[in-house]
Design an enzyme around this catalytic site. Structure first.
Site, PDB file in Angstrom:
ATOM      1  N   MET A  96      10.192 -36.276 -67.112  1.00 31.09           N
ATOM      2  CA  MET A  96      11.221 -36.300 -68.143  1.00 31.09           C
ATOM      3  C   MET A  96      10.769 -36.945 -69.440  1.00 31.09           C
ATOM      4  O   MET A  96      11.304 -36.642 -70.491  1.00 31.09           O
ATOM      5  CB  MET A  96      12.458 -37.063 -67.635  1.00 31.09           C
ATOM      6  N   ALA A  97       9.800 -37.843 -69.365  1.00 30.77           N
ATOM      7  CA  ALA A  97       9.523 -38.672 -70.536  1.00 30.77           C
ATOM      8  C   ALA A  97       8.034 -38.985 -70.653  1.00 30.77           C
ATOM      9  O   ALA A  97       7.272 -38.865 -69.700  1.00 30.77           O
ATOM     10  CB  ALA A  97      10.320 -39.976 -70.445  1.00 30.77           C
ATOM     11  N   ILE A 154       0.269 -43.833 -72.833  1.00 30.64           N
ATOM     12  CA  ILE A 154      -0.334 -44.393 -71.617  1.00 30.64           C
ATOM     13  C   ILE A 154       0.168 -43.724 -70.347  1.00 30.64           C
ATOM     14  O   ILE A 154      -0.314 -44.037 -69.260  1.00 30.64           O
ATOM     15  CB  ILE A 154      -0.084 -45.911 -71.526  1.00 30.64           C
ATOM     16  N   VAL A 181       5.356 -42.105 -71.950  1.00 29.31           N
ATOM     17  CA  VAL A 181       5.353 -43.562 -72.056  1.00 29.31           C
ATOM     18  C   VAL A 181       4.243 -43.973 -73.016  1.00 29.31           C
ATOM     19  O   VAL A 181       3.104 -43.523 -72.894  1.00 29.31           O
ATOM     20  CB  VAL A 181       5.144 -44.234 -70.685  1.00 29.31           C
ATOM     21  N   GLY A 240       5.552 -38.378 -67.476  1.00 28.28           N
ATOM     22  CA  GLY A 240       6.273 -38.013 -66.272  1.00 28.28           C
ATOM     23  C   GLY A 240       7.036 -36.726 -66.479  1.00 28.28           C
ATOM     24  O   GLY A 240       6.857 -36.019 -67.477  1.00 28.28           O
ATOM     25  N   LYS A 281       9.386 -45.804 -73.136  1.00 29.56           N
ATOM     26  CA  LYS A 281       9.559 -44.509 -72.479  1.00 29.56           C
ATOM     27  C   LYS A 281      10.482 -43.656 -73.366  1.00 29.56           C
ATOM     28  O   LYS A 281      11.618 -44.050 -73.641  1.00 29.56           O
ATOM     29  CB  LYS A 281      10.170 -44.692 -71.092  1.00 29.56           C
ATOM     30  N   ASP A 316      12.981 -43.283 -55.341  1.00 27.73           N
ATOM     31  CA  ASP A 316      11.658 -42.708 -55.643  1.00 27.73           C
ATOM     32  C   ASP A 316      10.582 -43.785 -55.496  1.00 27.73           C
ATOM     33  O   ASP A 316       9.726 -43.938 -56.355  1.00 27.73           O
ATOM     34  CB  ASP A 316      11.635 -42.112 -57.055  1.00 27.73           C
TER      35      ASP A 316
END
Length: 574
Positions: free
Chosen positions: A22-23, A17, A25, A20, A40, A134
């Protein structure tokens, strides 16, 4: 990760879904607690990077300390195939960025309602000595009831913690970056407050206050340019609302709200009667920055000049020297940027049709990386396969460039033509193929069998997203229901039969045979004597039912029985 994979013998992967830096989800199902969750998972290519791994773990630790209705809740952390993961609550909704993109600027009351929730959440984080760093609409999820959840504490920093890297001090999205962070200074609570002010502006205007072709251009505007007036964009916005934005986004962090709680209190009182005639907030433009940013009034500057002219002369000389050096450095940077560069170009490979992981690996083989990832349904390709890429294959780009891709959410469901089919069968098929709400209207329809679909609200051939709930209305024929007319009695049987058949009834003519010949002969012939059901009754036409018309049949003239021969007298004929 693929659909159906199970983590920790508990979390079953449903679909991806989000992605990003780094990861990735995923939506997953918690088999133990029978609920949807979001997971995540750190990407393969950075799972071995110590700094990224530490930052990823840091997010779980940071958020697990927080308990607030507007902050994402952490359920579990773990490791799967040497990849760290975080299990958190699943929020079924769109991001705040998507909401603004869809609708543009929000009503000020709606924007304030959202900002109160965000500011309350950030206040809770600050109370636990956590700086988010952020804050942006992309990291805020909007529920169907209008409440919001702030997510992605991936670069959050404890106020008293050491930085993971020097580079991390300027991490965050440049459109929401406080001036001090753009200058490389350490993040503070006021950095988050600045980002909240920019988000508030975007909610009201429908766009961020500063834009540019490069991140540096945008960052320099945060440092040097005043925030555009939101009331010039929309004069109906209250001055108290604009003042909140102004105070939250002062260039000098010492002039901003001292805490998120102070900003929240201001948001809660913007429509108070005693603030109706408030003036626009202004700040003294004379700001001097050394170890700490200070506000120096004009009067103070004049007094110091009169008291210590020699010191002022030295300061003036230092300013001139610093200015000359700045100009030299600026021109040097421009000259270096204009020098010809050795650009290595590569041919973009074709990744359409590949799975997301295979596409990423193939691009890496060519020295390219995936940029933005959009998602859409497709006629042919299954979920997580690439359906489009930009730039196209075989085009030449600089090595290290980003390739933007569109990934399949799965195949469309093509809605069929169900008219004339059995309703129960169609309902079973659709409920097993879609998230669907079926509305049914039953109606008496001549010449259509009971239980047969007569019409449908969705046009046959329509392409539907199987991940979204759809609604369809079917009109279904029901068994004929008529009232036996009261004027049939005494009517010609064939005329009565036609009337009933036109109403949708099956009719049987049944002559009455009981009674003596004389009685039957005396009755009116071929006229309706009675019906079954009786007149004025409600009759439901089913496959095996009929209306019976009873009548006296005309069988011709009645012939009397012959008289018997007389018996002979005794002695006759002897």
């Amino acid at each position: 990760m693929n659909k159906g994979d199970i983590l920790a013998k508990r979390y079953k992967i449903v679909k991806i879904i989000g992605q990003g830096g780094m990861a990735d989800v995923y939506l997953a199902y918690d088999i133990l607690l029978e609920r949807d969750v979001a997971i995540k998972i750190l990407r393969n290519e950075i799972a071995s990077d110590a700094v990224s791994l530490l930052r990823f773990k840091h997010e779980a630790v940071a958020v697990s300390k927080l308990s607030h209705p507007n902050i994402i809740e952490i359920f579990d952390i773990g490791e799967h195939d040497s990849r760290q993961y975080i299990v958190m609550e699943y929020v079924d909704g769109k991001t705040l960025k998507q909401l603004v993109s869809d609708r543009g600027g929000l009503y000020q009351e709606e924007a304030i309602y959202i900002m109160r929730q965000l500011t309350s959440a950030i206040s809770e984080a600050h109370n636990n000595e956590i700086i988010h760093r952020d804050i942006k609409p992309q990291n805020v999820l909007v529920k169907s009831d209008g409440s919001v959840i702030i997510t992605d504490f991936g670069i959050a920093l404890a106020q008293n913690a050491l930085h993971l890297t020097q580079k991390e001090t300027v991490m965050g999205s440049v459109h929401y970056l406080a001036p001090e962070l753009a200058r490389g200074e350490k993040a503070t609570y006021q950095s988050d407050i600045y980002a909240l002010g920019i988000v508030f502006y975007e909610l009201l205007a429908g766009s961020v206050p500063f834009s540019g072709e490069t991140a540096i251009q945008i960052a320099m505007q945060h440092i040097n340019k005043p925030i555009p007036s939101i009331r010039e964009f929309n004069p109906t916005i209250a001055q108290t609302v604009e003042n909140v934005i102004i105070k939250a986004t002062f260039k000098n962090k010492q002039q901003r709200y001292k805490s998120a709680l102070e900003m929240l209190r201001e948001l809660e009182s913007v429509f108070d009667e005693d603030k109706k005639d408030v003036k626009k907030l202004a700040t003294d433009p004379l700001l001097v920055s050394d170890d700490k940013t200070k506000v120096i009034s004009k009067l103070q500057t004049v007094e110091e000049t009169q008291k210590n002219p020699k010191r002022n002369k030295m300061r003036k000389r230092n300013v001139i020297i610093a200015s000359v050096l700045a100009v030299v450095l600026l021109f040097g940077a421009i000259y270096i940027s204009m020098l010809p560069k050795q650009i290595e170009e590569v041919v973009v490979p074709d990744v359409v049709g590949l799975s997301l992981d295979d596409a990423r690996n193939r691009l890496l083989d060519y020295g390219l990386i995936i940029g933005t990832i959009d998602r859409d349904l497709d006629d042919e390709l299954d979920v997580n396969n690439v359906i489009k890429q930009t730039p196209r294959s075989n085009s030449q780009v600089e090595k290290g460039s980003q390739i933007n891709i569109v990934v399949s959410l799965g195949k469309y469901f093509v809605f069929g033509d169900y008219v004339g089919r059995d309703y129960d069968v169609v309902r079973y098929e659709l409920e097993n193929a879609l998230k669907i709400v079926i509305r049914t209207e039953y109606s008496t329809i001549p010449n259509v069998a009971a239980g047969e679909i007569f019409s449908q609200s969705i046009v046959a051939g329509s392409k539907l997203n199987p991940n979204n709930t759809v609604e369809v209305k079917f009109v279904v024929a029901k068994e004929q229901e008529i009232t036996i007319p009261s004027n049939l009695y005494g009517m010609d049987i064939y005329q009565a039969q036609k009337i009933l058949e036109d109403l949708g009834a099956k009719v049987i003519l049944e002559p009455i045979t009981e009674g003596s010949p004389e009685f039957l002969a005396a009755q009116e012939k071929n006229k309706v004597h009675s019906t079954l059901p009786a007149r004025n009754s409600i009759y439901v036409q089913t496959e095996n039912s009929s209306v019976i018309i009873k009548y006296y049949e005309d069988t011709g003239p009645v012939v009397p029985d012959p008289e018997p021969d007389p018996e002979p007298e005794p002695g006759d004929g002897a």
